[in-house]
Design an enzyme around this catalytic site. Structure first.
Site, mmCIF file in Angstrom:
data_model
loop_
_atom_site.group_PDB
_atom_site.id
_atom_site.type_symbol
_atom_site.label_atom_id
_atom_site.label_comp_id
_atom_site.label_asym_id
_atom_site.label_seq_id
_atom_site.Cartn_x
_atom_site.Cartn_y
_atom_site.Cartn_z
ATOM 1 C CE LYS A 1 -0.740 -24.413 -8.712
ATOM 2 N NZ LYS A 1 -1.231 -24.810 -7.362
ATOM 3 N N GLY B 1 6.507 -20.323 -3.508
ATOM 4 C CA GLY B 1 6.839 -19.310 -4.502
ATOM 5 C C GLY B 1 5.635 -18.709 -5.181
ATOM 6 C CG HIS C 1 6.229 -23.889 -11.841
ATOM 7 N ND1 HIS C 1 5.250 -24.606 -12.491
ATOM 8 C CD2 HIS C 1 5.903 -23.904 -10.529
ATOM 9 C CE1 HIS C 1 4.372 -25.058 -11.610
ATOM 10 N NE2 HIS C 1 4.741 -24.638 -10.410
ATOM 11 N N GLY D 1 12.720 10.746 -9.881
ATOM 12 C CA GLY D 1 12.758 10.360 -11.284
ATOM 13 C C GLY D 1 11.660 10.911 -12.159
ATOM 14 C CB SER E 1 7.711 20.292 -5.736
ATOM 15 O OG SER E 1 8.734 19.611 -6.440
ATOM 16 C CB SER E 2 8.009 20.812 -11.200
ATOM 17 O OG SER E 2 9.161 20.106 -10.841
ATOM 18 N N GLY F 1 8.508 27.610 -1.079
ATOM 19 C CA GLY F 1 9.303 26.404 -0.902
ATOM 20 C C GLY F 1 10.221 26.436 0.296
#
Length: 564
Positions: free
Chosen positions: A106, A57, A220, A394, A436-437, A478
Site C-alpha cells: 500500500k 492492526g 491507521h 434495549g 416477546s412484547s 409466558g
C-alpha cells in the site's frame, strides 16, 4: 483502555501464533513475523511468489490472505508500522524461487522503502522481484496526485487477482502487469464514526462528537479529509459512491466489483445496510455489479466505520476473482442478483367481519382513546429504551414505538366497537412487534376482544372480565406470575384495584385507581430480583432499575384512564 492482550510489546507475535495455530496450511518464521504457506513445493518448482504486508492492526489482512490462489507470504510489522527490510527479505527467501516474487504494498513511505529495498537485496541474491504499489484512496483526489494517494482496502482485490494469476502459472512480469492494471482501475473511500486505540499509545488518535463523522480517512487511526455531521447510511454511501465514480470516470454501462469493508467495530448488520445502499447507488448510475462482497477485509483495529471499494472490471478480472483459493479470510462467492429478490409471503385472509354489536359506540371516540395510548408510548420511547438497556436488550422503547405506529395506522372500521378494536390492535401488534412484547400484547388483546364480542354487552363487568382474561393469557404463554418482575407486576395490581372498586365508584374512577395501582406495582419492581426474561440473567444486579415491561404497562394504563 481495555484490550484482550498481554503485553503490548508481544501482541503482534502472539496474534500471528494464534492465527497459525488455527490454520494448518500456514507456518510462521521463527525469527521474523512472517506467515507463509506451509505446503510450498521445492524451491526450483515454485511459481511466482506473492508477498504483501504492512503494520499489524489491519486483520484479517495480511496473514488471512495467505494460501494457494492468493498470497504466498505476509509480513507483519508492529501496529500501524511497516515491517523491517530484514523481515521482508526473510519472507522473500523463505517463499520465492527462481520464478521470483511480486511485492504488493500500500502506498505508504515505510512500506515502499522497506519492501523496495528488500526486493533489491533479493535480486542481488538471484531472486527477481517486482514491486506493485496500490494507491486507491480517492478521498485525496483534490489534494495530491494519484501516485501519492494512500493504499487502503481495495488492495485486497489486487491480492486476489494477482494471486490467481500467479497460481495459473504466469511469469513474474505477467503477474506484475496484471496487478498494476488492477491497481490502476481501483478506487476506495472510507468513513469513520470514531477512532481506534493503538495498544502502545493507550488512547484514541482523535475524538468525535456524538453527531460527527470523519469522511475520507486512512487505515491507521488518523483523521479523514473532512469532518461532518452524522448522516443516514444512504446519504453516506451515496456520497462515497459519487466520489469514486467521478474520480474513476466510470460511465453508465461499466462493470464493477464492489467491496464493502468494515474497519473493525462495525457489525455485519450495518455493513449489510451500507452494501444495500451501495448497490442501489451504483445501479441508479447505470453501473453493472458483477461481483460484490461485504465484511471485514482490511481493518483499523476497533475503528467503527467502513470503506467502499470499486474495481473497474477489465477482461479476465471476473475469472481471476472467481478462481479458487484456500486463504482463510477470502469469503468466496461474490455473485450478485440483477435485483434484490423480494417475493410475496403466503398469507391467509383474516376475517373482516366486525365482532360484537356495534351498539352506540362512536368510532372516532374509541380511536381518540386508542391514540391517547399511542401518544403516551411514543413520548416514553427514550425512557423505556433506557430502562430496557439497563436490564434487558434495549429494544422495548423501539418495540412500543412500532406498536403505537401500527395502532395509528388502523382503519376507521377497526374502531366500530371495543371488541373489534381490541382484536384489530392485537393483530396489528402481532405483525409490528417481534420479540416477546408483540406476542404477549397480541394474545392478551385478541382474547380480551373475543370475550367482549361474545358477551356483546360492553358493561363495566365485561371490561373487567376481559382485562382479567388478557392478563391470564400473558401468564399462560409466558409462564410468569406476580413477583417475577415482569409486566404482570403492574397488570395484576391493576386488576385487583378494579375488582376492589366494583360497585363503589364510577367505572372511570375505577380505571384511574387501576392505573395508579399499575404505577405503584411497576415502581415495586425496582426492588425485585428478576426470575424470567433477559433481566433474570443479571440476578441481583438488576435491582435498582424498574422493569421496562411493567413501566410500559403503567404508562399506557395512565393514558387509558385519563382519556376515558
Amino acid at each position: 483502555m481495555k484490550k484482550l492482550i498481554n503485553r503490548p510489546a508481544d501482541v503482534v507475535r502472539e496474534m500471528l501464533e494464534g492465527i497459525v495455530a488455527l490454520a494448518p496450511g500456514l507456518a510462521l518464521l521463527d525469527t521474523e513475523n512472517v506467515a507463509l504457506r506451509a505446503d510450498l513445493p521445492a524451491i526450483a518448482d515454485r511459481p511466482v511468489a506473492l508477498i504483501s504486508g504492512g503494520g499489524a492492526g489491519h486483520e484479517p489482512a495480511h496473514a488471512g490472505y495467505v494460501g494457494p490462489g492468493m498470497l504466498t507470504a505476509a509480513v507483519t510489522g508492529e501496529v500501524f508500522t511497516s515491517p523491517s527490510v530484514d523481515a521482508v527479505l526473510a519472507a522473500i527467501r523463505a517463499s520465492a524461487g527462481p520464478a521470483g516474487a511480486l511485492l504488493i504494498v500500500k502506498n505508504y513511505t515505510g512500506d515502499r522503502l522497506n519492501f523496495g529495498l528488500a526486493g533489491e537485496l533479493a535480486a542481488i541474491e538471484g531472486i527477481p522481484t517486482e514491486l506493485v504499489v496500490v494507491a486507491d484512496d480517492v478521498a485525496l483526489s483534490g489534494l495530491v496526485p494519484r501516485e501519492r494517494r494512500r493504499g487502503i482496502a481495495g488492495t485486497v482485490l489486487v491480492h486476489k487477482i494477482a494471486g490467481a494469476a500467479a497460481a495459473s502459472g504466469k511469469n513474474l512480469k505477467e503477474v506484475a502487469d496484471i496487478a498494476r492494471s488492477a491497481a490502476s482501475r481501483l478506487g476506495t473511500m472510507g468513513v469513520a464514526l470514531g477512532s481506534c486505540i493503538v495498544p502502545a499509545a493507550g488512547k484514541a488518535g482523535f475524538t468525535l462528537g456524538e453527531d460527527e463523522i470523519e469522511l475520507g480517512l486512512g487505515i491507521h487511526g488518523e483523521k479523514g479529509v473532512e469532518r461532518t455531521k452524522l448522516l443516514p447510511a444512504d446519504a453516506i454511501a451515496d456520497r462515497i459512491i459519487e466520489q469514486i465514480v467521478r474520480d474513476m470516470k466510470l460511465a453508465p454501462g461499466s462493470s464493477v466489483a464492489l467491496l464493502v469493508n468494515g474497519l473493525g467495530a462495525t457489525p455485519p448488520m450495518e455493513l449489510a445496510v451500507v452494501a444495500r445502499c451501495a448497490v442501489t447507488a451504483l445501479r441508479s448510475r447505470g453501473l453493472r455489479i458483477e461481483r460484490a462482497w461485504s465484511g471485514n477485509f482490511l481493518t483499523a483495529l476497533e475503528m467503527p466505520g467502513c470503506s467502499i471499494s470499486l474495481l473497474d472490471l477489465s477482461e479476465g478480472d471476473v475469472a481471476l476473482l472467481d478462481a479458487e483459493t484456500s486463504a482463510t479470510a477470502w469469503p468466496r462467492g461474490g455473485a450478485v442478483s440483477g435485483r434484490i429478490n423480494i417475493v410475496p409471503a403466503m398469507r391467509t385472509a383474516e376475517t373482516e367481519a366486525p365482532l360484537g354489536n356495534a351498539g352506540s359506540f362512536d368510532p372516532q371516540e374509541l380511536r381518540r382513546i386508542g391514540l391517547a395510548v399511542c401518544d403516551a408510548l411514543e413520548a416514553a420511547e427514550p425512557h423505556l429504551t433506557e430502562l430496557d438497556s439497563k436490564a434487558g436488550d434495549g429494544d422495548l422503547g423501539a418495540s412500543m414505538l412500532r406498536g403505537a405506529e401500527a395502532i395509528r395506522a388502523l382503519p376507521e372500521s377497526a374502531w366500530i366497537n371495543p371488541a373489534n378494536a381490541l382484536v384489530a390492535m392485537g393483530n396489528a401488534l402481532r405483525r409490528a412487534i417481534a420479540g416477546s412484547s408483540g406476542p404477549f400484547y397480541a394474545i392478551a388483546l385478541t382474547r380480551a376482544g373475543r370475550h367482549l364480542g361474545q358477551s356483546g354487552r360492553f358493561s363495566p363487568e365485561d371490561f373487567r372480565a376481559a382485562f382479567a382474561i388478557g392478563i391470564a393469557a400473558i401468564s399462560e404463554i409466558g409462564g410468569a406470575k406476580p413477583g417475577d418482575r415482569t409486566m404482570l407486576d403492574a397488570l395484576d395490581p391493576a386488576l385487583r384495584a378494579l375488582e376492589a372498586a366494583d360497585g363503589k365508584v364510577s367505572a372511570t374512577e375505577a380505571w384511574k385507581q387501576a392505573a395508579s395501582a399499575a404505577a405503584e406495582g411497576a415502581r415495586r419492581t425496582t426492588d425485585m430480583i428478576p426470575k424470567l426474561g433477559r433481566a433474570s440473567y443479571l440476578g441481583e444486579r438488576a435491582i435498582g432499575t424498574q422493569d421496562g415491561g411493567a413501566a410500559a404497562v403503567a404508562i399506557w394504563m395512565e393514558a387509558l384512564a385519563t382519556s376515558l
